[in-house]
Design a protein around this motif. Structure first.
Motif, mmCIF file in Angstrom:
data_model
loop_
_atom_site.group_PDB
_atom_site.id
_atom_site.type_symbol
_atom_site.label_atom_id
_atom_site.label_comp_id
_atom_site.label_asym_id
_atom_site.label_seq_id
_atom_site.Cartn_x
_atom_site.Cartn_y
_atom_site.Cartn_z
ATOM 1 N N TYR A 1 0.774 -1.073 0.062
ATOM 2 C CA TYR A 1 0.152 -0.073 -0.001
ATOM 3 C C TYR A 1 0.745 1.115 0.327
ATOM 4 O O TYR A 1 0.565 2.245 -0.569
ATOM 5 C CB TYR A 1 -0.923 0.089 1.266
ATOM 6 C CG TYR A 1 -2.263 -0.895 1.194
ATOM 7 C CD1 TYR A 1 -2.959 -0.703 0.123
ATOM 8 C CD2 TYR A 1 -1.965 -2.166 1.723
ATOM 9 C CE1 TYR A 1 -4.276 -1.485 0.035
ATOM 10 C CE2 TYR A 1 -2.981 -2.967 1.773
ATOM 11 C CZ TYR A 1 -4.061 -3.026 0.934
ATOM 12 O OH TYR A 1 -5.117 -3.761 0.702
ATOM 13 N N GLU A 2 2.038 1.130 0.684
ATOM 14 C CA GLU A 2 2.905 2.223 0.898
ATOM 15 C C GLU A 2 3.432 2.641 -0.614
ATOM 16 O O GLU A 2 3.248 3.689 -1.119
ATOM 17 C CB GLU A 2 4.023 2.082 1.544
ATOM 18 C CG GLU A 2 3.649 2.368 3.222
ATOM 19 C CD GLU A 2 4.703 1.479 4.220
ATOM 20 O OE1 GLU A 2 5.869 1.538 3.785
ATOM 21 O OE2 GLU A 2 4.085 1.370 5.075
ATOM 22 N N ALA A 3 3.739 1.507 -1.237
ATOM 23 C CA ALA A 3 4.275 1.683 -2.459
ATOM 24 C C ALA A 3 3.181 2.341 -3.578
ATOM 25 O O ALA A 3 3.520 3.203 -4.301
ATOM 26 C CB ALA A 3 4.683 0.413 -3.382
ATOM 27 N N ALA A 4 1.876 1.690 -3.304
ATOM 28 C CA ALA A 4 0.863 2.159 -4.242
ATOM 29 C C ALA A 4 0.671 3.686 -4.100
ATOM 30 O O ALA A 4 0.327 4.639 -4.921
ATOM 31 C CB ALA A 4 -0.360 1.290 -4.101
ATOM 32 N N THR A 5 0.579 4.203 -2.699
ATOM 33 C CA THR A 5 0.434 5.767 -2.323
ATOM 34 C C THR A 5 1.479 6.563 -3.043
ATOM 35 O O THR A 5 1.193 7.476 -3.427
ATOM 36 C CB THR A 5 0.458 5.753 -0.753
ATOM 37 O OG1 THR A 5 -0.263 4.825 -0.197
ATOM 38 C CG2 THR A 5 0.073 7.012 -0.164
ATOM 39 N N ILE A 6 2.891 6.066 -3.086
ATOM 40 C CA ILE A 6 3.771 6.756 -3.589
ATOM 41 C C ILE A 6 3.532 6.814 -4.850
ATOM 42 O O ILE A 6 3.748 8.001 -5.659
ATOM 43 C CB ILE A 6 5.009 6.037 -3.290
ATOM 44 C CG1 ILE A 6 5.568 6.310 -1.680
ATOM 45 C CG2 ILE A 6 6.226 6.624 -3.891
ATOM 46 C CD1 ILE A 6 6.672 5.414 -1.209
ATOM 47 N N ASP A 7 3.167 5.619 -5.550
ATOM 48 C CA ASP A 7 2.897 5.806 -7.258
ATOM 49 C C ASP A 7 1.545 6.676 -7.358
ATOM 50 O O ASP A 7 1.253 6.799 -8.681
ATOM 51 C CB ASP A 7 2.517 4.522 -7.623
ATOM 52 C CG ASP A 7 4.042 3.644 -7.659
ATOM 53 O OD1 ASP A 7 5.262 4.497 -7.578
ATOM 54 O OD2 ASP A 7 4.098 2.432 -7.777
ATOM 55 N N GLY A 8 0.898 7.221 -6.380
ATOM 56 C CA GLY A 8 -0.339 7.973 -6.639
ATOM 57 C C GLY A 8 -1.574 7.509 -6.796
ATOM 58 O O GLY A 8 -2.373 7.964 -7.307
ATOM 59 N N ALA A 9 -1.586 6.177 -6.177
ATOM 60 C CA ALA A 9 -2.862 5.636 -6.620
ATOM 61 C C ALA A 9 -3.978 6.079 -5.134
ATOM 62 O O ALA A 9 -3.382 5.811 -3.986
ATOM 63 C CB ALA A 9 -2.845 3.734 -6.176
ATOM 64 N N ASN A 10 -5.072 6.267 -5.602
ATOM 65 C CA ASN A 10 -5.992 7.057 -4.322
ATOM 66 C C ASN A 10 -6.549 5.442 -3.720
ATOM 67 O O ASN A 10 -6.586 4.350 -4.139
ATOM 68 C CB ASN A 10 -7.073 7.765 -4.785
ATOM 69 C CG ASN A 10 -7.999 7.337 -5.956
ATOM 70 O OD1 ASN A 10 -8.127 5.969 -5.860
ATOM 71 N ND2 ASN A 10 -8.299 8.090 -6.575
ATOM 72 N N LEU A 11 -7.396 5.647 -2.686
ATOM 73 C CA LEU A 11 -7.827 4.862 -1.722
ATOM 74 C C LEU A 11 -8.864 3.698 -2.632
ATOM 75 O O LEU A 11 -8.676 2.534 -2.539
ATOM 76 C CB LEU A 11 -8.572 5.120 -0.621
ATOM 77 C CG LEU A 11 -7.471 5.658 0.689
ATOM 78 C CD1 LEU A 11 -8.230 6.160 1.694
ATOM 79 C CD2 LEU A 11 -6.887 4.463 1.148
ATOM 80 N N PRO A 12 -9.800 4.394 -3.351
ATOM 81 C CA PRO A 12 -10.554 3.480 -4.116
ATOM 82 C C PRO A 12 -9.898 2.837 -5.204
ATOM 83 O O PRO A 12 -10.124 1.331 -5.429
ATOM 84 C CB PRO A 12 -11.810 4.436 -4.927
ATOM 85 C CG PRO A 12 -11.855 5.593 -4.070
ATOM 86 C CD PRO A 12 -10.375 5.899 -3.431
ATOM 87 N N GLN A 13 -8.872 3.299 -5.850
ATOM 88 C CA GLN A 13 -8.084 2.467 -6.968
ATOM 89 C C GLN A 13 -7.296 1.316 -6.073
ATOM 90 O O GLN A 13 -7.081 0.334 -6.670
ATOM 91 C CB GLN A 13 -6.840 3.575 -7.196
ATOM 92 C CG GLN A 13 -7.528 4.285 -8.744
ATOM 93 C CD GLN A 13 -6.823 5.489 -9.002
ATOM 94 O OE1 GLN A 13 -5.817 5.690 -8.500
ATOM 95 N NE2 GLN A 13 -6.989 5.774 -10.240
ATOM 96 N N GLN A 14 -6.669 1.679 -4.745
ATOM 97 C CA GLN A 14 -6.112 0.687 -4.227
ATOM 98 C C GLN A 14 -6.979 -0.690 -4.081
ATOM 99 O O GLN A 14 -6.307 -1.595 -4.163
ATOM 100 C CB GLN A 14 -5.601 1.144 -3.018
ATOM 101 C CG GLN A 14 -4.460 2.118 -3.097
ATOM 102 C CD GLN A 14 -3.566 2.633 -1.854
ATOM 103 O OE1 GLN A 14 -3.846 1.991 -0.676
ATOM 104 N NE2 GLN A 14 -2.971 3.670 -1.901
ATOM 105 N N PHE A 15 -8.349 -0.058 -3.560
ATOM 106 C CA PHE A 15 -9.060 -1.211 -3.153
ATOM 107 C C PHE A 15 -9.280 -2.004 -4.392
ATOM 108 O O PHE A 15 -9.483 -3.373 -4.324
ATOM 109 C CB PHE A 15 -10.346 -0.687 -2.673
ATOM 110 C CG PHE A 15 -11.111 -1.826 -2.397
ATOM 111 C CD1 PHE A 15 -11.400 -2.466 -1.146
ATOM 112 C CD2 PHE A 15 -12.476 -1.781 -3.245
ATOM 113 C CE1 PHE A 15 -12.377 -3.459 -0.959
ATOM 114 C CE2 PHE A 15 -13.306 -2.813 -2.915
ATOM 115 C CZ PHE A 15 -13.328 -3.661 -1.773
#
Lengths: 301, 294
Positions: free
Chosen positions: A190-204
């Motif tokens: 999730y940390e990596a995804a956040t750094i890459d700019g993915a928002n919460l719904p996208q991460q889900f």
């Protein structure tokens, strides 16, 4: 190793023997029974009449059994969808870092430890009560008097009342399974995804959901197993055996083999056995389809 | 909601973060309020009177608290018998399940031998078998033994069945647990000349304590709430456990119109598992997910 042999046998024997008595022998016998016409459950094998698949044929042409199968299908599919969505939603909320997670989790699971008889009584006698019920009070307070006067337990509404009450009790269990799956996903992802700019719904959508495939399979399997055994709620919601609104296969089998009803004229234990087998085949079928459709080996975490 | 406030006071609050989570809080809190209303009202009604319940005053107690509802349900209502039966069934079955399943699970987890995989697979598949598949032949066997009219023999039969249907789950749960215990203890014991059987009972069994406790609580709740088997095999009030007993009482109390007494009975049935849950919810929640591998 030789020394251990005696110990292995001694340690395993009680569990395996009881298992064979309680599971293997009855399963084999149930399969056999389903092919016979048996007047009473306790009849000796000599008195059984072989009729092949006759029981199955007759079951599927009986309107009340078809209704029962349709009901259990609706409980499995509609109830399943509701429970899966709600429990996943709760699991995601509880693992999103909110405060009081343990407290909330414990309360949501609480209905699962209550006897189904007690829980169903609470719904029947309180929530749906036309005199002092929770729904009536609630809608009256909102000024929706026509909604408040809905007879929740009449033939038209009874099935949905039952389904809703049952789902309420099951959400907690499936939520725990989802949560244990979500908590196994590494936070680094999730940390990596956040750094890459993915928002919460996208991460889900792109991380949590695909990674939970295996857990989803577990959930579906557990839900199917408990649906196949669905009985006590049905019995409580319509104690009068003539009411078909909430009838399910196990209830029909119970009426038929143990003669609890006046609605049944003919007694045939082979019938009951066939119903058991049909339910078991449904579980196996669902399990096989899940395994075919959902491969969790392509993702490791 | 009070709980949430309490927690907020404890640590520093990052309001921006909490605000983002607000929809989540709202959904969860609504669900929890509903759960509390459901349980809370039943508790209130059980201390009320039938007349007050029907007047919609169950939460106001215009005539004070009525503990006699409980006394009535327990005594003349017959809950005492059901309660004691359930207690006997649950406690005996739980204890025997541990004695039977712990050694089996240990052997399955530690030794390779012909049939090990077969037994494990059978146990896992048995967990998915609807009880309808096995109940008819079992009933046939029990009925033909002619013990359905004997109270003591029927009680033993019920306990045997409760043990039987819970063997797969208990064994698989403990198997996973034993697999995670280090092998070094057995190796050390073997070097000291301790025979394997003694090693198990003296060293591994006590070490597995937390797993044993978890699975026992779980079995206790399951057996306490068991309904279908007892409905078929317990054919008299002397034999019935709480779930089936309560069902019978509900039927009759609706006719006698003693609603307050009925709600008191519901609470009595609910209480033992609730008290367990109050103190051990963490262990129970761990037990749900522990036996399941995603």
């Amino acid at each position: 190793m030789k020394k251990n042999k005696k110990m292995i046998v001694g340690f395993l024997a009680p569990a395996v023997i009881i298992f064979l008595i309680v599971f293997l022998y009855p399963i084999v016998r149930t399969i056999m029974m389903s092919l016979f016409k048996i007047d009473s459950v306790t009849d000796a094998m000599e008195n059984w009449t072989f009729i092949g698949l006759g029981n199955y044929q007759k079951l599927f042409t009986t309107a009340i059994f078809r209704k029962a199968m349709f009901n259990i299908f609706r409980i499995w599919s509609i109830g399943g969808a509701v429970v899966m969505v709600l429990s996943l939603l709760f699991a995601v909320i509880l693992t999103s870092g909110i405060r009081g997670k343990k407290f909330f989790r414990a309360i949501i699971y609480l209905p699962n430890i209550v006897s189904a008889v007690a829980l169903a009584t609470m719904w029947l006698q309180y929530v749906y009560s036309p005199k002092f019920g929770l729904l009536k009070t609630f809608f009256d307070a909102l000024g929706l008097h026509s909604l408040a006067d809905t007879p929740w337990l009449d033939t038209d509404h009874k099935f949905w009342a039952l389904l809703f009450a049952y789902c309420f009790g099951m959400v907690g269990y499936h939520m725990l399974i989802w949560m244990s799956g979500i908590e196994r996903i590494s936070p680094e992802l999730y940390e990596a995804a956040t750094i890459d700019g993915a928002n919460l719904p996208q991460q889900f959508r792109y991380m949590t959901l695909p990674l939970l495939k295996g857990v989803f399979k577990t959930n579906i399997t557990m839900w199917s197993v408990s649906s196949a055994a669905f009985f006590v709620w049905s019995q409580l919601f319509s104690s009068v055996t003539a009411n078909e609104a909430t009838i399910v296969p196990v209830q029909y089998m119970y009426m038929h083999t143990f003669g609890a009803g006046n609605a049944v004229t003919e007694r045939n234990a082979g019938y009951g056995a066939a119903i058991g087998l049909i339910l078991c085949l449904c579980v196996v079928l669902i399990f096989t389809i899940c395994n075919k459709l959902i491969r969790d080996d392509d993702l490791e975490f | 909601m009070a709980k949430e406030k309490e927690n907020k006071v404890k640590d520093k609050i990052n309001w921006k973060r909490e605000l983002k989570l607000a929809p989540g809080y709202i959904i969860i809190i609504l669900w929890i309020i509903f759960t509390f209303m459901l349980l809370g009202w039943i508790v209130a009604a059980s201390f009320s009177t039938t007349a007050d319940i029907f007047a919609g005053k169950a939460l106001k107690f215009p005539t004070g608290l009525h503990f006699e509802n409980y006394a009535q349900a327990w005594g003349s209502g017959g809950v005492a018998t059901f309660f004691m039966n359930s207690l006997l069934y649950s406690l005996t079955s739980c204890a025997l399940l541990i004695i039977i399943c712990a050694p089996a699970a240990y052997v399955l987890a530690r030794f390779t031998f012909l049939g090990n995989k077969v037994i494990q697979t059978s146990f896992v598949s048995a967990m998915g078998i609807p009880i309808t598949m096995i109940v008819l032949p079992l009933f046939c066997v029990v009925a033909n033994m002619g013990i359905l009219n004997n109270v003591a023999a029927s009680k033993v039969t019920l306990i045997f069945l409760y043990i039987g249907i819970n063997i797969p789950y208990t064994t698989i749960f403990l198997l996973t647990f034993f697999s995670n215990l280090s092998r070094t203890y057995e190796e050390a014991a073997a070097i000291d000349g301790c025979p394997p059987t003694k090693t198990f009972w003296k060293i591994m069994f006590p070490m597995a304590q937390s797993g044993l406790v978890t699975v026992t609580i779980f079995n206790f709740i399951n057996i306490w709430n068991e309904y279908f088997l007892s409905l078929i095999f317990a054919n008299s009030n002397e034999l019935r456990p709480v779930a089936v007993g309560l069902y019978g009482m509900l039927q009759s109390m609706q006719y006698t119109g003693n609603w307050a007494g009925m709600f008191a009975a519901v609470i009595i049935v609910f209480l033992p598992t609730f008290i367990l849950y109050l103190f051990l919810s963490e262990k129970i929640i761990g037990g749900v997910t522990g036996g399941i591998k995603g």
